[in-house]
Design a protein around this motif. Sequence first.
Motif, PDB file in Angstrom:
ATOM      1  N   SER A 154       0.641  -1.358  -0.140  1.00  0.00           N
ATOM      2  CA  SER A 154       0.133  -0.264   0.372  1.00  0.00           C
ATOM      3  C   SER A 154       0.983   1.520  -0.144  1.00  0.00           C
ATOM      4  O   SER A 154       1.952   0.923   0.371  1.00  0.00           O
ATOM      5  CB  SER A 154      -0.647  -0.314   1.274  1.00  0.00           C
ATOM      6  N   TYR A 155       0.194   1.815  -0.628  1.00  0.00           N
ATOM      7  CA  TYR A 155       0.895   3.538   0.035  1.00  0.00           C
ATOM      8  C   TYR A 155       0.700   4.703   0.463  1.00  0.00           C
ATOM      9  O   TYR A 155      -0.797   4.941   0.561  1.00  0.00           O
ATOM     10  CB  TYR A 155       1.456   4.026  -2.214  1.00  0.00           C
ATOM     11  N   HIS A 156       1.222   5.257   1.656  1.00  0.00           N
ATOM     12  CA  HIS A 156       0.389   6.092   2.296  1.00  0.00           C
ATOM     13  C   HIS A 156       1.388   7.215   2.315  1.00  0.00           C
ATOM     14  O   HIS A 156       2.860   7.513   2.424  1.00  0.00           O
ATOM     15  CB  HIS A 156       0.914   5.897   3.170  1.00  0.00           C
ATOM     16  N   LYS A 171       0.424  13.399 -11.589  1.00  0.00           N
ATOM     17  CA  LYS A 171       0.545  11.823 -12.051  1.00  0.00           C
ATOM     18  C   LYS A 171      -0.342  10.921 -11.588  1.00  0.00           C
ATOM     19  O   LYS A 171      -0.028  10.135 -12.398  1.00  0.00           O
ATOM     20  CB  LYS A 171       2.019  11.228 -11.861  1.00  0.00           C
ATOM     21  N   CYS A 172      -0.637  10.742 -10.766  1.00  0.00           N
ATOM     22  CA  CYS A 172      -1.644   9.926 -10.807  1.00  0.00           C
ATOM     23  C   CYS A 172      -2.435   9.265 -11.127  1.00  0.00           C
ATOM     24  O   CYS A 172      -3.355   9.847 -12.190  1.00  0.00           O
ATOM     25  CB  CYS A 172      -2.544   9.580  -8.948  1.00  0.00           C
ATOM     26  N   PRO A 173      -2.115   7.923 -11.707  1.00  0.00           N
ATOM     27  CA  PRO A 173      -2.935   7.359 -13.047  1.00  0.00           C
ATOM     28  C   PRO A 173      -4.616   7.452 -12.706  1.00  0.00           C
ATOM     29  O   PRO A 173      -5.434   7.515 -13.764  1.00  0.00           O
ATOM     30  CB  PRO A 173      -2.823   6.709 -13.507  1.00  0.00           C
ATOM     31  N   VAL A 174      -5.376   7.334 -11.299  1.00  0.00           N
ATOM     32  CA  VAL A 174      -6.077   6.989 -11.654  1.00  0.00           C
ATOM     33  C   VAL A 174      -7.338   8.098 -10.359  1.00  0.00           C
ATOM     34  O   VAL A 174      -8.232   7.114 -10.148  1.00  0.00           O
ATOM     35  CB  VAL A 174      -6.461   5.413 -10.815  1.00  0.00           C
ATOM     36  N   GLU A 175      -5.951   9.214 -10.590  1.00  0.00           N
ATOM     37  CA  GLU A 175      -6.241  10.160  -9.408  1.00  0.00           C
ATOM     38  C   GLU A 175      -6.860  10.107  -7.740  1.00  0.00           C
ATOM     39  O   GLU A 175      -8.352   9.892  -7.456  1.00  0.00           O
ATOM     40  CB  GLU A 175      -8.797  11.167  -9.940  1.00  0.00           C
ATOM     41  N   ALA A 176      -6.576   8.667  -7.464  1.00  0.00           N
ATOM     42  CA  ALA A 176      -6.580   8.818  -6.366  1.00  0.00           C
ATOM     43  C   ALA A 176      -5.760   9.343  -4.731  1.00  0.00           C
ATOM     44  O   ALA A 176      -6.324   8.642  -3.749  1.00  0.00           O
ATOM     45  CB  ALA A 176      -5.920   6.802  -6.451  1.00  0.00           C
ATOM     46  N   ILE A 177      -5.067  10.777  -5.023  1.00  0.00           N
ATOM     47  CA  ILE A 177      -4.920  11.550  -4.325  1.00  0.00           C
ATOM     48  C   ILE A 177      -5.909  12.494  -4.305  1.00  0.00           C
ATOM     49  O   ILE A 177      -6.030  13.813  -5.537  1.00  0.00           O
ATOM     50  CB  ILE A 177      -3.473  11.638  -5.166  1.00  0.00           C
ATOM     51  N   VAL A 178      -5.995  12.934  -2.786  1.00  0.00           N
ATOM     52  CA  VAL A 178      -6.958  13.919  -2.599  1.00  0.00           C
ATOM     53  C   VAL A 178      -5.529  14.552  -2.325  1.00  0.00           C
ATOM     54  O   VAL A 178      -4.703  15.206  -0.833  1.00  0.00           O
ATOM     55  CB  VAL A 178      -7.733  13.626  -1.266  1.00  0.00           C
ATOM     56  N   VAL A 186      -3.698  12.972   0.585  1.00  0.00           N
ATOM     57  CA  VAL A 186      -3.959  11.619   1.012  1.00  0.00           C
ATOM     58  C   VAL A 186      -4.046  10.756  -0.071  1.00  0.00           C
ATOM     59  O   VAL A 186      -4.907  11.808  -1.326  1.00  0.00           O
ATOM     60  CB  VAL A 186      -4.532  11.859   2.572  1.00  0.00           C
ATOM     61  N   ILE A 187      -3.928   9.654   0.355  1.00  0.00           N
ATOM     62  CA  ILE A 187      -4.316   8.571  -0.760  1.00  0.00           C
ATOM     63  C   ILE A 187      -5.970   8.202  -0.485  1.00  0.00           C
ATOM     64  O   ILE A 187      -6.106   7.504   0.794  1.00  0.00           O
ATOM     65  CB  ILE A 187      -3.199   7.333  -1.333  1.00  0.00           C
ATOM     66  N   ASP A 188      -6.297   7.796  -1.460  1.00  0.00           N
ATOM     67  CA  ASP A 188      -7.756   7.143  -1.072  1.00  0.00           C
ATOM     68  C   ASP A 188      -7.289   5.326  -1.712  1.00  0.00           C
ATOM     69  O   ASP A 188      -7.359   5.494  -2.388  1.00  0.00           O
ATOM     70  CB  ASP A 188      -8.984   7.870  -2.717  1.00  0.00           C
ATOM     71  N   LYS A 191      -9.415   4.010  -4.389  1.00  0.00           N
ATOM     72  CA  LYS A 191      -9.434   4.184  -5.762  1.00  0.00           C
ATOM     73  C   LYS A 191      -7.675   3.135  -6.208  1.00  0.00           C
ATOM     74  O   LYS A 191      -7.834   3.653  -7.314  1.00  0.00           O
ATOM     75  CB  LYS A 191      -9.362   4.946  -5.943  1.00  0.00           C
ATOM     76  N   CYS A 192      -7.023   3.214  -4.789  1.00  0.00           N
ATOM     77  CA  CYS A 192      -5.621   3.715  -5.004  1.00  0.00           C
ATOM     78  C   CYS A 192      -5.190   2.498  -6.223  1.00  0.00           C
ATOM     79  O   CYS A 192      -5.533   1.034  -6.007  1.00  0.00           O
ATOM     80  CB  CYS A 192      -5.075   2.810  -3.508  1.00  0.00           C
ATOM     81  N   ILE A 193      -4.830   1.891  -7.547  1.00  0.00           N
ATOM     82  CA  ILE A 193      -3.629   0.898  -8.012  1.00  0.00           C
ATOM     83  C   ILE A 193      -2.714  -0.120  -7.576  1.00  0.00           C
ATOM     84  O   ILE A 193      -2.344  -0.576  -8.349  1.00  0.00           O
ATOM     85  CB  ILE A 193      -4.567   0.915  -9.462  1.00  0.00           C
ATOM     86  N   LYS A 194      -1.863   1.090  -6.637  1.00  0.00           N
ATOM     87  CA  LYS A 194      -0.584   0.598  -5.886  1.00  0.00           C
ATOM     88  C   LYS A 194       0.091   0.733  -7.399  1.00  0.00           C
ATOM     89  O   LYS A 194       0.297  -0.387  -7.349  1.00  0.00           O
ATOM     90  CB  LYS A 194      -0.904  -1.228  -5.569  1.00  0.00           C
ATOM     91  N   CYS A 195       0.663   1.285  -8.450  1.00  0.00           N
ATOM     92  CA  CYS A 195       1.379   1.529  -9.325  1.00  0.00           C
ATOM     93  C   CYS A 195       2.883   1.664  -8.923  1.00  0.00           C
ATOM     94  O   CYS A 195       3.246   2.357  -9.823  1.00  0.00           O
ATOM     95  CB  CYS A 195       0.885   2.543 -10.154  1.00  0.00           C
ATOM     96  N   GLY A 196       3.078   2.525  -8.090  1.00  0.00           N
ATOM     97  CA  GLY A 196       3.769   3.306  -7.075  1.00  0.00           C
ATOM     98  C   GLY A 196       4.515   5.049  -7.945  1.00  0.00           C
ATOM     99  O   GLY A 196       5.495   4.512  -7.378  1.00  0.00           O
ATOM    100  N   THR A 197       3.542   5.009  -8.786  1.00  0.00           N
ATOM    101  CA  THR A 197       3.858   5.981  -9.428  1.00  0.00           C
ATOM    102  C   THR A 197       3.962   7.768  -8.447  1.00  0.00           C
ATOM    103  O   THR A 197       5.156   7.963  -8.720  1.00  0.00           O
ATOM    104  CB  THR A 197       3.174   7.077 -10.703  1.00  0.00           C
ATOM    105  N   CYS A 198       3.363   7.485  -7.367  1.00  0.00           N
ATOM    106  CA  CYS A 198       3.479   8.420  -6.525  1.00  0.00           C
ATOM    107  C   CYS A 198       4.941   8.344  -5.113  1.00  0.00           C
ATOM    108  O   CYS A 198       5.565   9.283  -5.355  1.00  0.00           O
ATOM    109  CB  CYS A 198       2.485   8.674  -5.623  1.00  0.00           C
ATOM    110  N   PHE A 199       5.010   7.087  -5.261  1.00  0.00           N
ATOM    111  CA  PHE A 199       6.573   6.639  -4.404  1.00  0.00           C
ATOM    112  C   PHE A 199       7.775   7.344  -5.037  1.00  0.00           C
ATOM    113  O   PHE A 199       8.314   7.838  -4.667  1.00  0.00           O
ATOM    114  CB  PHE A 199       6.076   5.361  -4.583  1.00  0.00           C
TER     115      PHE A 199
HETATM  116  S1  SF4 Z   1      -0.500   4.483  -6.166  1.00  0.00           S
HETATM  117 FE1  SF4 Z   1      -0.508   5.177  -8.611  1.00  0.00          FE
HETATM  118  S2  SF4 Z   1      -2.756   5.148  -8.025  1.00  0.00           S
HETATM  119 FE2  SF4 Z   1      -1.911   4.378  -5.806  1.00  0.00          FE
HETATM  120  S3  SF4 Z   1      -1.647   7.223  -4.910  1.00  0.00           S
HETATM  121 FE3  SF4 Z   1       0.143   6.426  -5.754  1.00  0.00          FE
HETATM  122  S4  SF4 Z   1       0.131   6.911  -8.012  1.00  0.00           S
HETATM  123 FE4  SF4 Z   1      -2.771   6.789  -7.460  1.00  0.00          FE
END
Ligand code: SF4
Length: 235
Positions: A154-156, A171-178, A186-188, A191-199
């Motif tokens: 998970s990402y936090h 950059k979040c591809p699914v608009e999971a970041i509020v 914060v991350i919803d 909605k998060c698909i755990k792609c790691g882009t934000c990390f």
């Molecule tokens: S891990 Fe991916 S989907 Fe989840 S919040 Fe980060 S960028 Fe968005």
Amino acid sequence: MCSGRVDLAFVLRAFANGMDGVFVGGCRLNECNYITHGNYHALNMVLLCKKILERMGLNPQRLRIEFMSAAEGILFAEAMNDFGKKLRELGPLGKGEGLSESDLSSKIQEATTLVPYIKMAKSEKLASHLSKEEGYDELFTREEVDALFREVVSYHIAPDKCQACMICFKKCPVEAIVGGKNQIHVIDQEKCIKCGTCFDACPPRFAAVQKISGEPAPPPIPEEERMIVRKNKEK
Ligand code: SF4
Ligand code: SF4
């Protein structure tokens, strides 16, 4: 057109919609007209999905893949008749396995949510070309699939580190970041698909995005505590 387009999510959606079985028909292996060999992708996806079905307590025989040419009508009819017979023996999805409707639905939902993560984590194996049928059962093991679900990341966003630069938000591809200007992001998790882009995107000098494995992410901070007050603006 190509069996390689049959995504793991499509198969799970069919089951979520109450189908008792899913049949994937592909061209014969090594006879693909293109360099993509999508039928191998389809085969690997099916092998992985069968292990996921087993983990959910569903009979993996509810999912079948067969390879044949468009000229093999009789073979196709035989395969479909045999599959239909097998499904009648297995009974309705879930009921045949002794699962309650709510249990079945939550298990399918759990697996569906993890599809993007599973595809990323297993991308190498999903792209492999198995040369012998004997290797099919060993491509993905039950233990491996259990670990996927158990150790899912998970990402936090650490509230005390986030500087509201909005890079991850954009950059979040699914608009999971509020987030927003001067707002701790914060991350919803729904909605998060755990792609790691934000990390990867969070600047190292902030390092606000944390990767958590094997345990749920902490709850987001309350909305009223998200405003960042910059020191030079306080004066
Ligand atoms: S891990 Fe991916 S989907 Fe989840 S919040 Fe980060 S960028 Fe968005
Ligand atoms: S990239 Fe990092 S610092 Fe910037 S808003 Fe996202 S979490 Fe906060």
